[in-house]
Design an enzyme around this catalytic site. Structure first.
Site, PDB file in Angstrom:
ATOM      1  N   ASN A  45      48.059  28.414  53.153  1.00 48.12           N
ATOM      2  CA  ASN A  45      48.269  29.039  52.104  1.00 48.12           C
ATOM      3  C   ASN A  45      49.578  30.217  53.114  1.00 48.12           C
ATOM      4  OD1 ASN A  45      48.428  30.944  50.043  1.00 48.12           O
ATOM      5  ND2 ASN A  45      45.883  31.809  50.835  1.00 48.12           N
TER       6      ASN A  45
ATOM      7  N   HIS B 119      43.233  32.421  40.391  1.00 46.70           N
ATOM      8  CA  HIS B 119      42.220  32.118  41.059  1.00 46.70           C
ATOM      9  C   HIS B 119      41.503  31.221  40.794  1.00 46.70           C
ATOM     10  CE1 HIS B 119      42.709  36.648  41.801  1.00 46.70           C
ATOM     11  NE2 HIS B 119      42.883  36.417  42.400  1.00 46.70           N
TER      12      HIS B 119
ATOM     13  N   GLY C  43      38.221  40.466  43.817  1.00 49.97           N
ATOM     14  CA  GLY C  43      39.495  41.450  44.805  1.00 49.97           C
ATOM     15  C   GLY C  43      40.223  42.522  45.012  1.00 49.97           C
ATOM     16  N   ASN C  44      41.319  41.978  46.129  1.00 54.43           N
ATOM     17  CA  ASN C  44      42.538  43.220  45.665  1.00 54.43           C
ATOM     18  C   ASN C  44      43.215  42.675  44.629  1.00 54.43           C
ATOM     19  OD1 ASN C  44      44.611  45.370  46.832  1.00 54.43           O
ATOM     20  ND2 ASN C  44      44.959  44.190  47.877  1.00 54.43           N
TER      21      ASN C  44
ATOM     22  N   ARG D 255      47.826  46.673  41.450  1.00 57.60           N
ATOM     23  CA  ARG D 255      48.021  46.488  40.377  1.00 57.60           C
ATOM     24  C   ARG D 255      47.621  46.486  38.543  1.00 57.60           C
ATOM     25  NH1 ARG D 255      47.448  40.524  41.573  1.00 57.60           N
ATOM     26  NH2 ARG D 255      48.926  40.110  42.642  1.00 57.60           N
TER      27      ARG D 255
ATOM     28  N   PHE E 191      38.663  49.361  48.172  1.00 51.71           N
ATOM     29  CA  PHE E 191      37.516  49.649  47.472  1.00 51.71           C
ATOM     30  C   PHE E 191      35.949  50.500  48.023  1.00 51.71           C
ATOM     31  CE2 PHE E 191      39.112  46.933  44.347  1.00 51.71           C
ATOM     32  CZ  PHE E 191      38.953  47.309  43.206  1.00 51.71           C
TER      33      PHE E 191
ATOM     34  N   GLU F 178      31.774  40.956  45.925  1.00 44.64           N
ATOM     35  CA  GLU F 178      30.657  41.056  47.550  1.00 44.64           C
ATOM     36  C   GLU F 178      30.358  42.048  48.247  1.00 44.64           C
ATOM     37  OE1 GLU F 178      32.204  37.741  49.830  1.00 44.64           O
ATOM     38  OE2 GLU F 178      33.646  36.273  47.844  1.00 44.64           O
ATOM     39  N   ASN F 179      30.402  42.739  48.494  1.00 39.47           N
ATOM     40  CA  ASN F 179      30.523  43.372  49.228  1.00 39.47           C
ATOM     41  C   ASN F 179      30.473  44.970  48.487  1.00 39.47           C
ATOM     42  OD1 ASN F 179      31.123  41.919  51.243  1.00 39.47           O
ATOM     43  ND2 ASN F 179      33.319  41.651  51.072  1.00 39.47           N
TER      44      ASN F 179
ATOM     45  N   GLU G 253      37.246  29.965  49.099  1.00 38.93           N
ATOM     46  CA  GLU G 253      38.564  28.775  48.157  1.00 38.93           C
ATOM     47  C   GLU G 253      39.034  27.536  49.380  1.00 38.93           C
ATOM     48  OE1 GLU G 253      40.352  33.055  47.511  1.00 38.93           O
ATOM     49  OE2 GLU G 253      41.359  31.785  45.800  1.00 38.93           O
TER      50      GLU G 253
END
Ligand code: AMP
Length: 398
Positions: free
Chosen positions: A7, A180, A210-211, A241, A285, A335-336, A385
């Site tokens: 990536n 995504h 996510g971010n 964003r 977060f 997820e968290n 991913e």
């Protein structure tokens, strides 16, 4: 087979070496500050600690060479030689309307990706640099491109067209693409698997929080709408964003502040979202939830606005699919972050989600959050991913 998943960003390169037979990650890492002072590679062999080595990397070819060096190292390596890498899977950001699926990378494919560069001027050239670097270092190894936009190519026209003069779509392909995609595809598939159902029989809303964050409506196994647009700036309020805005705000702020429209867009990408709403406090977060619990009003407002926007999109996508069976939370915060999920839960209870507050405390695991017999199943499905890219790579090169 061993698949090296890459990536590539403009100055970074993330990698994972995955054994596709056992679906295990053998090693992973990150090259940072490529072409800049202070470049470093952080490598981690499965089950061991991270090893960071500061080393000058003038370009991505240097970075790929260091990745190979680490993967074949006597101590921290996991393979003996380059010959044990059977294929490379590249995460590709923007495939425009040209790619509705993954593909084996050929000269022709590279040309077509280049033609999409102006749709993703930061990401696509970086992806292509990664491909060129791998080609230089491992010319014989087959490579596959897996596009973030591909899964969303099933969206109908009514979902992907903007209310603009049609000629801009005709001339410049201005439309919603969505991102995504690999994650939305993976998560909706896995959710159906966990529930023992066929994805083709379900209406699923995937919240990738996510971010960067986006929501997708997956009906009968296909993406029918998604919140990111021509670029990843549209949709949800994100880490940095802004998400959806009245477009007139751009020139309004530009005039007031004496800056260009492009500078306002940069602010919308990098200084907005929960970071901007919290007065610059944090885009993370975890920090925001902790600060909100300790009485920081701006952090609380940022989280409320964030959760409200997610709730609104879930409502909209329920309408888009004329119903919803499953809502999935995924990616870092999805997820968290129990606090974020609980806040979103306040807006979607009318659907019959019945999120159990005890189950909602779980972090980073597959879990059904709704009480048994709930009208809509709400669940956490961790995304992967890289594994999805490795699977696609194997499918295409075998
Ligand atoms: P991602 O872009 O998917 O890595 O997600 C990044 C976001 O996930 C950040 O805002 C983090 O605060 C959040 N996040 C990651 N891990 C945790 C955790 N253990 N608890 C709460 N939030 C988390």
């Amino acid at each position: 087979m061993n698949v090296l998943v890459i990536n590539c960003g403009s100055s970074s390169l993330k990698y994972q070496l995955i054994n596709s037979d056992s679906e295990t990650v053998l090693a992973k890492g990150l090259c940072e500050r490529i072409g800049i002072d202070g470049s470093a590679i952080t490598h981690q062999k499965a089950g061991e600690g991270k090893v960071k080595t500061e080393i000058p990397m003038a370009n991505h070819t240097d970075a790929v060479n260091f990745v190979i060096e680490k993967l074949t190292d006597a101590e921290v390596g996991v393979i003996k030689s380059l010959d044990e890498i059977d294929a490379v899977g590249h995460r590709m950001v923007h495939g425009g309307e040209e790619f509705a699926g993954s593909c084996v990378i050929t000269e022709e494919v590279i040309k077509v990706v280049e033609s999409c560069n102006d749709l993703a001027p930061l990401h696509n050239p970086a992806n292509l640099i990664g491909i060129a670097a791998c080609k230089e270092v491992m010319p014989e190894v087959p490579m596959v491109g897996v596009f973030d936009t591909a899964f969303h190519q099933t969206m109908p026209k009514k979902a992907y067209l903007y209310g603009l003069p049609y000629e801009y779509y005709d001339k410049y392909k201005v439309r919603r693409y969505g991102f995504h995609g690999t994650s939305h595809d993976f998560v909706s598939n896995r959710a159906a698997e966990i529930l023992g159902k066929d994805r083709k029989d379900l209406k699923i809303i995937v919240c990738h929080l996510g971010n960067g964050a986006s929501i997708t409506a997956v009906k009968n196994g296909e993406s029918v709408d998604t919140s990111m647009g021509l670029t990843p700036l549209e949709g949800l309020i994100m880490g940095t964003r802004s998400g959806d805005l009245d477009p007139a705000i751009v020139t309004f702020i530009a005039e007031k502040e004496g800056i260009t429209a492009q500078e306002v867009i940069d602010i919308c990408n990098k200084k907005s979202g929960v970071l901007g709403l919290s007065g610059g406090f944090s885009s993370d977060f975890r920090d925001l939830a902790e600060a909100a619990a300790n009485g920081n009003d701006m952090a609380k407002t940022a989280l409320d606005a964030y959760a409200y926007r997610v709730g609104k999109y879930i409502g909209a996508y329920t309408a888009a699919m004329n119903g919803v069976d499953v809502i999935c939370f995924t990616a870092g915060a999805g997820e968290n972050n129990a606090e974020v999920r609980a806040l979103i839960g306040q807006y979607i209870g009318f659907l019959g989600t019945n999120i159990d507050s005890e189950k909602n405390k779980v972090r980073g695991e597959e879990i059904i959050l709704s009480d048994e017999g709930s009208k809509v199943v709400t669940m956490v499905v961790p995304t992967d991913e890289e594994m999805a890219i490795a699977r696609e790579t194997v499918r295409l090169v075998k």
